[in-house]
Enzyme design. Structure first.
Site, PDB file in Angstrom:
ATOM      1  N   ASP A  20      27.417  26.922  11.900  1.00 27.36           N
ATOM      2  CA  ASP A  20      26.601  25.722  11.719  1.00 27.36           C
ATOM      3  C   ASP A  20      27.426  24.449  11.568  1.00 27.36           C
ATOM      4  O   ASP A  20      27.196  23.639  10.667  1.00 27.36           O
ATOM      5  CB  ASP A  20      25.649  25.904  10.531  1.00 27.36           C
ATOM      6  CG  ASP A  20      24.629  26.996  10.803  1.00 27.36           C
ATOM      7  OD1 ASP A  20      23.747  26.794  11.642  1.00 27.36           O
ATOM      8  OD2 ASP A  20      24.732  28.075  10.162  1.00 27.36           O
ATOM      9  N   HIS A  32      23.182  31.787  17.181  1.00 24.40           N
ATOM     10  CA  HIS A  32      22.637  33.099  16.826  1.00 24.40           C
ATOM     11  C   HIS A  32      22.852  34.200  17.854  1.00 24.40           C
ATOM     12  O   HIS A  32      22.116  35.177  17.890  1.00 24.40           O
ATOM     13  CB  HIS A  32      21.135  32.971  16.541  1.00 24.40           C
ATOM     14  CG  HIS A  32      20.863  32.318  15.226  1.00 24.40           C
ATOM     15  ND1 HIS A  32      19.633  32.274  14.630  1.00 24.40           N
ATOM     16  CD2 HIS A  32      21.692  31.680  14.363  1.00 24.40           C
ATOM     17  CE1 HIS A  32      19.708  31.633  13.490  1.00 24.40           C
ATOM     18  NE2 HIS A  32      20.941  31.258  13.306  1.00 24.40           N
ATOM     19  N   GLU A  57      12.251  32.601  14.978  1.00 25.23           N
ATOM     20  CA  GLU A  57      13.682  32.411  15.291  1.00 25.23           C
ATOM     21  C   GLU A  57      14.461  33.704  15.095  1.00 25.23           C
ATOM     22  O   GLU A  57      14.460  34.283  14.005  1.00 25.23           O
ATOM     23  CB  GLU A  57      14.249  31.316  14.372  1.00 25.23           C
ATOM     24  CG  GLU A  57      15.729  31.033  14.596  1.00 25.23           C
ATOM     25  CD  GLU A  57      16.263  29.958  13.657  1.00 25.23           C
ATOM     26  OE1 GLU A  57      15.500  29.476  12.783  1.00 25.23           O
ATOM     27  OE2 GLU A  57      17.447  29.604  13.782  1.00 25.23           O
ATOM     28  N   ASP A  84      28.402  32.153  13.407  1.00 20.69           N
ATOM     29  CA  ASP A  84      27.282  31.224  13.244  1.00 20.69           C
ATOM     30  C   ASP A  84      27.587  30.252  12.113  1.00 20.69           C
ATOM     31  O   ASP A  84      26.977  30.276  11.059  1.00 20.69           O
ATOM     32  CB  ASP A  84      26.021  32.048  12.920  1.00 20.69           C
ATOM     33  CG  ASP A  84      24.830  31.177  12.585  1.00 20.69           C
ATOM     34  OD1 ASP A  84      24.698  30.101  13.178  1.00 20.69           O
ATOM     35  OD2 ASP A  84      24.032  31.574  11.713  1.00 20.69           O
ATOM     36  N   ASP A 114      20.332  22.111  13.742  1.00 24.18           N
ATOM     37  CA  ASP A 114      20.540  23.035  12.630  1.00 24.18           C
ATOM     38  C   ASP A 114      22.034  23.196  12.370  1.00 24.18           C
ATOM     39  O   ASP A 114      22.687  24.020  12.989  1.00 24.18           O
ATOM     40  CB  ASP A 114      19.892  24.396  12.942  1.00 24.18           C
ATOM     41  CG  ASP A 114      19.928  25.318  11.732  1.00 24.18           C
ATOM     42  OD1 ASP A 114      20.287  24.846  10.633  1.00 24.18           O
ATOM     43  OD2 ASP A 114      19.615  26.513  11.881  1.00 24.18           O
ATOM     44  N   HIS A 154      17.228  25.138  18.124  1.00 25.66           N
ATOM     45  CA  HIS A 154      18.040  24.733  16.977  1.00 25.66           C
ATOM     46  C   HIS A 154      19.421  24.469  17.553  1.00 25.66           C
ATOM     47  O   HIS A 154      20.182  25.398  17.806  1.00 25.66           O
ATOM     48  CB  HIS A 154      18.112  25.832  15.922  1.00 25.66           C
ATOM     49  CG  HIS A 154      17.008  25.740  14.923  1.00 25.66           C
ATOM     50  ND1 HIS A 154      16.961  26.514  13.785  1.00 25.66           N
ATOM     51  CD2 HIS A 154      15.922  24.935  14.880  1.00 25.66           C
ATOM     52  CE1 HIS A 154      15.872  26.191  13.096  1.00 25.66           C
ATOM     53  NE2 HIS A 154      15.226  25.251  13.740  1.00 25.66           N
ATOM     54  N   TRP A 172      12.049  31.826  10.121  1.00 23.46           N
ATOM     55  CA  TRP A 172      13.307  32.577  10.245  1.00 23.46           C
ATOM     56  C   TRP A 172      13.483  33.408   8.974  1.00 23.46           C
ATOM     57  O   TRP A 172      13.304  32.896   7.867  1.00 23.46           O
ATOM     58  CB  TRP A 172      14.521  31.653  10.408  1.00 23.46           C
ATOM     59  CG  TRP A 172      15.779  32.462  10.304  1.00 23.46           C
ATOM     60  CD1 TRP A 172      16.264  33.348  11.229  1.00 23.46           C
ATOM     61  CD2 TRP A 172      16.659  32.548   9.172  1.00 23.46           C
ATOM     62  NE1 TRP A 172      17.393  33.963  10.754  1.00 23.46           N
ATOM     63  CE2 TRP A 172      17.660  33.493   9.499  1.00 23.46           C
ATOM     64  CE3 TRP A 172      16.703  31.932   7.927  1.00 23.46           C
ATOM     65  CZ2 TRP A 172      18.695  33.826   8.617  1.00 23.46           C
ATOM     66  CZ3 TRP A 172      17.727  32.264   7.046  1.00 23.46           C
ATOM     67  CH2 TRP A 172      18.717  33.194   7.393  1.00 23.46           C
ATOM     68  N   ASP A 177      18.456  29.392  18.581  1.00 20.24           N
ATOM     69  CA  ASP A 177      19.500  28.715  17.798  1.00 20.24           C
ATOM     70  C   ASP A 177      20.825  29.004  18.485  1.00 20.24           C
ATOM     71  O   ASP A 177      21.180  30.178  18.693  1.00 20.24           O
ATOM     72  CB  ASP A 177      19.478  29.250  16.359  1.00 20.24           C
ATOM     73  CG  ASP A 177      20.470  28.552  15.446  1.00 20.24           C
ATOM     74  OD1 ASP A 177      21.633  28.401  15.856  1.00 20.24           O
ATOM     75  OD2 ASP A 177      20.098  28.188  14.318  1.00 20.24           O
ATOM     76  N   LYS A 185      18.054  36.193  15.311  1.00 19.33           N
ATOM     77  CA  LYS A 185      19.461  36.078  14.957  1.00 19.33           C
ATOM     78  C   LYS A 185      20.155  37.392  15.289  1.00 19.33           C
ATOM     79  O   LYS A 185      19.530  38.448  15.228  1.00 19.33           O
ATOM     80  CB  LYS A 185      19.586  35.760  13.462  1.00 19.33           C
ATOM     81  CG  LYS A 185      20.955  35.298  13.059  1.00 19.33           C
ATOM     82  CD  LYS A 185      20.963  34.605  11.709  1.00 19.33           C
ATOM     83  CE  LYS A 185      22.381  34.158  11.389  1.00 19.33           C
ATOM     84  NZ  LYS A 185      22.446  33.295  10.241  1.00 19.33           N
TER      85      LYS A 185
HETATM   86  C1  LIG Z   1      18.067  26.650   7.115  1.00 22.40           C
HETATM   87  C2  LIG Z   1      17.558  27.155   8.434  1.00 22.40           C
HETATM   88  O1  LIG Z   1      16.269  27.565   8.401  1.00 22.40           O
HETATM   89  C3  LIG Z   1      18.407  28.244   8.942  1.00 22.40           C
HETATM   90  O2  LIG Z   1      19.620  27.631   9.292  1.00 22.40           O
HETATM   91  C4  LIG Z   1      17.890  29.033  10.124  1.00 22.40           C
HETATM   92  O3  LIG Z   1      17.251  28.238  11.060  1.00 22.40           O
HETATM   93  C5  LIG Z   1      19.084  29.690  10.687  1.00 22.40           C
HETATM   94  O4  LIG Z   1      19.529  29.277  11.715  1.00 22.40           O
HETATM   95  C6  LIG Z   1      19.726  30.778   9.935  1.00 22.40           C
HETATM   96  O5  LIG Z   1      20.919  31.152  10.474  1.00 22.40           O
HETATM   97 MN    MN Z   2      18.446  27.931  13.020  1.00 22.91          MN
END
Ligand SMILES: C[C@H](O)[C@H](O)[C@@H](O)C(=O)CO
Ligand code: MN
Length: 435
Positions: free
Chosen positions: A305, A271, A235, A303, A335, A295, A194, A268, A237
């Site tokens: 997390d 994303h 990955e 986003d 994630d 993810h 990513w 993810d 985004k």
């Molecule tokens: C730390 C990770 O690699 C990161 O979260 C990535 O996977 C991501 O989702 C970035 O937004």
């Molecule tokens: Mn991710």
């Protein structure tokens, strides 16, 4: 039951509830023992970066970059590889099943001063030794952020060929580390790339960075690798902090790239556009792609997390995997990074929820629902799906946890609190882990 010790009463209650619940599911032709067997084979890849707020051990003290952010200063985050391993062990004690650990390159366990492009398997030997001892698998990620060469927001698509080469070399090194993990542990490592590359404001040239990224990836993947040990994933985004208008590695870019190069796409759940769900994308991708990396995350307005909860999207992801028989082709990783709550609890909550959602999906009468749908009886489809939401999956989950030797229901929280008092809160302030 008054003379029977409390533990025994609890055991009996778990068993009785399980027996009753099982009968209800069996009425719909669901083989509960088979479901539990299937669940026990699922591996969730636990992301190490929840344990220390994405700080890592290489270049300590460096700011988190790449347009991702952690908020919160909960006491006790890990600040050494040993602490991080101990915390992961603690989380796994409280989660049923045998799983994997997902490492980022910045988590190298070495006293050597080494930059990202020079990383090698030897810098991860302690992780492998530990994983072998504990029976965990390992996954890997190059860290294309939190580094001076990524400070302007570009890595593999950087216009400067020298900077680009640095990141290419880092990703090449990462695949070798992934292959080493896979070979040593006897199960493939998924190495996921990513990159944060993108512009805050609308660019004039959207194409050139994508051409550079495509060529950089081609160079990275030109090194031969044994797919039995290392699986390459990419990955996408939609946007990040500071790359709100344009991200080079968009979903469409990686769909095209991965399909044309036989690579795995990582979806993810944070994303995409806020109203777009990844659950609706999996069946399309897997018609054409060989495998899938997830993810599992939880965006809140962006986003962000957040720790994975039992929300509609988590259930829909699990249902898609089960109903579409996609589990065999899917690697499930988590994630999220929440610095405002106990770091071990965050892992336990997110992982138990992911497993529980899969169990719930497996406990649905999928074949019958498919038949009903084909017959056009959408009334029965809706009625059954809704009724199954209150079927006693919790009794099956409790039995599964008990049989796996892990705490039943919220019992795990007492252990997390004990660990917090006796271990996390004693970590030294100097290590930056207690505030
Ligand atoms: C730390 C990770 O690699 C990161 O979260 C990535 O996977 C991501 O989702 C970035 O937004
Ligand atoms: Mn991710």
């Amino acid at each position: 039951m008054t003379n029977i010790p409390e533990g025994k009463q609890m055991e009996a209650a778990i068993q009785n509830s399980f027996n009753e619940a099982k009968k209800l599911y069996e009425k719909h032709g669901i083989d509960v023992d088979d479901v539990l067997e299937q669940l026990s084979r699922i591996k969730i890849s636990l992301h190490c970066w929840q344990g220390d707020d994405v700080r890592g051990f290489l270049n300590k003290g460096r700011e988190l970059g790449g347009g991702i952010a952690v908020t919160g200063s909960y006491p006790g985050r890990a600040s050494t590889p040993e602490q991080l391993r101990d915390d992961i062990d603690k989380a796994f004690e409280l989660i049923p099943g045998r799983h994997k650990v997902n490492l980022h390159a910045i988590y190298a366990d070495t006293d050597e001063r080494v930059d990202l492009d020079e990383l090698a398997p030897k810098h991860f030997e302690n992780w492998v030794k530990w994983a072998k001892q504990k029976g965990y698998g390992l996954d890997f990620n190059p860290t294309c952020f939190s580094h001076e060469k990524a400070s302007d927001g570009f890595t593999l698509s950087h216009p400067d060929a020298e900077v680009r080469q640095f990141w290419i070399d880092h990703c090449k090194a990462s695949r070798k580390i992934g292959e080493y993990f896979g070979r040593e542990l006897g199960q493939p490592c998924v190495t996921n790339i990513w990159i944060p590359d993108g512009y805050k404001d609308a660019p004039i040239d959207r194409l050139s960075p994508r051409v550079r990224l495509m060529e950089a990836l081609d160079e990275i993947f030109s090194d031969p690798i044994d797919e039995a040990f290392n699986i390459d994933a990419v990955e996408s985004k939609l946007f990040g902090i500071g790359s709100e208008s344009y991200v080079v590695g968009s979903h469409e870019f990686y769909m095209g790239y991965a399909l044309s190069r036989r690579k795995t796409v990582c979806f993810d759940s944070g994303h995409f556009h806020p109203t777009e769900t990844i659950s609706n994308k999996l069946s399309s991708w897997l018609l054409f792609g060989e495998r899938l990396l997830l993810h599992v995350s939880r965006p809140v307005r962006w986003d962000s997390d957040h720790v994975v909860t039992m929300d509609d999207e988590l259930l829909d992801i699990a249902r898609e995997l089960v109903r579409g028989k996609l589990l065999e082709k899917t690697h499930i990783g988590l994630d999220f990074f929440d610095g405002s709550i106990n770091h071990v609890a965050a892992w336990v909550i997110g992982t138990r929820n992911t497993l529980k959602a899969l169990l719930r999906a497996m406990l649905e009468p999928v074949d019958r629902l498919k038949e009903i749908e084909l017959q056009g009886d959408y009334t029965s489809r809706l009625a059954l799906v809704e009724e199954f939401k209150s079927y006693p999956f919790g009794a099956i989950w409790d039995y599964y946890c008990r049989n796996a030797g892990t705490p039943v229901r919220e019992e795990w929280l007492a252990e997390v609190k004990r660990h917090e008092r006796e271990v996390l809160c004693k970590r030294s302030q100097g290590e930056g882990s207690v505030v």
